[in-house]
Scaffold this active site. Structure first.
Site, short mmCIF file in Angstrom:
data_model
loop_
_atom_site.label_atom_id
_atom_site.label_comp_id
_atom_site.label_asym_id
_atom_site.label_seq_id
_atom_site.Cartn_x
_atom_site.Cartn_y
_atom_site.Cartn_z
N ASP A 159 2.76 53.48 16.69
CA ASP A 159 2.36 54.83 16.27
C ASP A 159 0.90 54.82 15.81
O ASP A 159 0.52 55.48 14.84
CB ASP A 159 3.29 55.35 15.15
CG ASP A 159 3.12 56.85 14.90
OD1 ASP A 159 2.49 57.54 15.73
OD2 ASP A 159 3.63 57.33 13.87
N HIS A 173 -1.59 56.96 19.82
CA HIS A 173 -2.33 58.23 19.84
C HIS A 173 -3.80 57.88 20.09
O HIS A 173 -4.48 57.46 19.16
CB HIS A 173 -2.17 58.97 18.51
CG HIS A 173 -0.75 59.30 18.19
ND1 HIS A 173 -0.14 60.47 18.58
CD2 HIS A 173 0.21 58.60 17.53
CE1 HIS A 173 1.12 60.49 18.17
NE2 HIS A 173 1.36 59.37 17.53
N HIS A 179 -7.67 58.31 12.47
CA HIS A 179 -8.29 59.50 11.88
C HIS A 179 -9.68 59.12 11.42
O HIS A 179 -9.87 58.05 10.86
CB HIS A 179 -7.48 60.01 10.68
CG HIS A 179 -6.16 60.59 11.05
ND1 HIS A 179 -6.03 61.81 11.70
CD2 HIS A 179 -4.91 60.13 10.89
CE1 HIS A 179 -4.75 62.07 11.91
NE2 HIS A 179 -4.04 61.07 11.43
N ARG A 218 -5.89 60.07 21.12
CA ARG A 218 -6.66 61.28 20.72
C ARG A 218 -7.45 61.94 21.83
O ARG A 218 -8.31 62.78 21.54
CB ARG A 218 -7.59 60.97 19.55
CG ARG A 218 -6.91 60.38 18.31
CD ARG A 218 -5.86 61.29 17.76
NE ARG A 218 -5.39 60.83 16.43
CZ ARG A 218 -4.18 61.09 15.95
NH1 ARG A 218 -3.31 61.78 16.67
NH2 ARG A 218 -3.84 60.66 14.76
ZN ZN Z 1 5.89 60.88 15.67
#
Ligand code: ZN
Length: 432
Positions: free
Chosen positions: A305, A62, A309, A64
């Site tokens: 994953d 991710h 944040h 973002r």
């Molecule tokens: Zn997921």
């Protein structure tokens, strides 16, 4: 001609292991053999005591972008991934806006072209990740998208999932990747449902939320002949289902994260939100089940994953903090320290799960990732020093965020060089 010579290492690739130098000319592996002499003007990179392997491929990151560039962006995420040994990554589509539209996907791919990794995008299965109407899968496919997922959320409606399987079956190499958590069963839950959630008084998310979706999707894959991939599998009972389906010839693959192979739900007893993720960290029995599934090949790939944040998001009470943790920069070292060194998996199995298996799942082998190190192949390589010991300090990571669950861990093994299309992106442990 630009020459890079990796000198003095041991090659580990899908063809096995041997001592060899690797000569790279103009981005392509030119020669693999012992004691190669550098040509005039060659860049010689020391690989002594190190493993030379195809660059790692992370199926689930991710970064973002677009939407939360304060947490990470394609450039910073790709730098972190390169430091972790990656030459290719697949960005998940739960961005703001989501990757359900050709223009948004193309923008992410364009950002990736100027980054330290080959960046691929996964496309949404449904418009807006809302779970109702199919996204324009064919249009996204034409941009090179091969993995479709509503990750972050599960496609809960079985009929929508069936239609997506039917549509994707007509797109060669396309695969549906599921965030397998039944929304009804996890609603209000913040950690694994079990002994620890009861003790801590935190509402739980049961393993059945995952395994019931996996069972349903396997039935739909069987029905439609479609390809299915389980993202971040976490429950032993899901692994049983995947094992059985593979034996029956269902077109299924699965991945697991380093954190689900190492950490348990006991970590949540600290009430530190750094240990909060979806699916949640599970029991010791599930961790053991994931390890067994990795060893026997039920789990094909290890994906991180990687979910950055910003500090203010994670500095909240456990139940209010968003789920997710950093991973790209530490994955190989964590796997090496906790699984290879103690003898749980062989080095070959670890690199297969981190490089050539995920490359095949995403079709990235066709672009020269996770392929054997032999003359004529694109030079996408990772040089890993398995004896380098270091302490994870999240402030020293290249990610824009700091939410690493491995903060303070002493890890064995570190990426020394990463080579993308014949050029170092990481040299002597630092960004090149
Ligand atoms: Zn997921």
């Amino acid at each position: 001609m630009s020459e890079v010579l990796l000198s003095g290492g041991r090659v580990v690739d899908p063809n096995g292991e041997r001592a060899a130098d690797v000569r790279v000319l103009d981005g392509v592996v030119a020669e693999v053999g012992e004691r190669l002499a550098p040509g005039a003007g060659a860049l010689v990179l020391d690989a002594s005591g190190a493993i030379v392997t195809p660059g790692l491929v992370d199926l689930q990151v991710h970064f973002r972008e677009p939407g939360r560039e304060d947490a990470e962006d394609v450039e910073s995420g790709a730098r972190a991934a390169a430091l972790g040994g990656c030459t290719a990554v697949v960005c998940m589509p739960n961005t703001e806006p989501p990757l359900d539209d050709a223009a948004v996907v193309e923008a992410v791919l364009e950002r990736g072209r100027r980054s330290a990794c080959d960046v691929r995008a996964a496309g949404c299965i449904t418009k807006g990740r809302a779970g109702r109407e199919l996204a324009p899968l064919g249009e996204l496919y034409d941009l090179g998208v091969r993995i479709f997922t509503d990750d972050g959320d599960c496609v809960a409606d079985a009929n929508v999932m069936r239609r997506a399987f039917e549509y994707a079956a007509a797109l060669p190499g396309a695969v549906l990747a599921q965030h397998a958590e039944d929304p009804a069963l996890v609603r209000g839950g913040h950690m694994n449902e079990g002994e620890w959630s009861a003790r801590l008084g935190i509402p739980g998310r049961p393993v059945e939320a995952e395994s019931t979706i996996v069972a349903r999707d396997l039935a739909l894959a069987r029905l439609t002949g479609g390809r299915y991939h389980v993202l971040h599998m976490s429950a032993a009972q899901s692994a049983h289902l995947v094992r059985e389906a593979k034996a029956q010839g269902v077109r299924v693959t699965a991945e697991c994260t380093p954190q689900h192979l190492v950490l348990t739900d006991e970590a949540c007893a600290t009430f530190d939100p750094v240990f909060k993720m979806n699916p949640p960290l599970r029991s010791r029995a599930d961790v053991d089940g994931m390890r067994a599934a990795l060893v026997d090949g039920t789990i094909d790939a290890i994906a991180t994953d990687h979910a950055p944040h910003p500090p203010e998001a994670k500095e909240q009470p456990f139940e209010e903090a968003p789920p997710g943790m950093l991973g790209v920069e530490t994955a190989l070292a964590v796997v090496w320290t906790t699984l290879v060194e103690p003898g749980v998996v062989t080095p070959e199995r670890a690199f297969a799960a981190l490089s050539w298996a995920p490359a095949r799942i995403a079709g990235l082998d066709a672009d020269g990732h996770g392929v054997p190190i032999e003359p004529g192949r694109p030079a996408n390589l990772c040089v890993f020093d398995p004896s380098h010991t270091w302490v994870v300090e999240s402030h020293a990571l290249a990610s824009k965020s700091r939410n690493s669950p491995w903060e303070g861990w002493t890890l064995t093994g570190r990426v020394r060089h990463t080579i993308l299309h014949g050029r170092p992106t990481v040299r002597d442990g630092a960004l090149a």
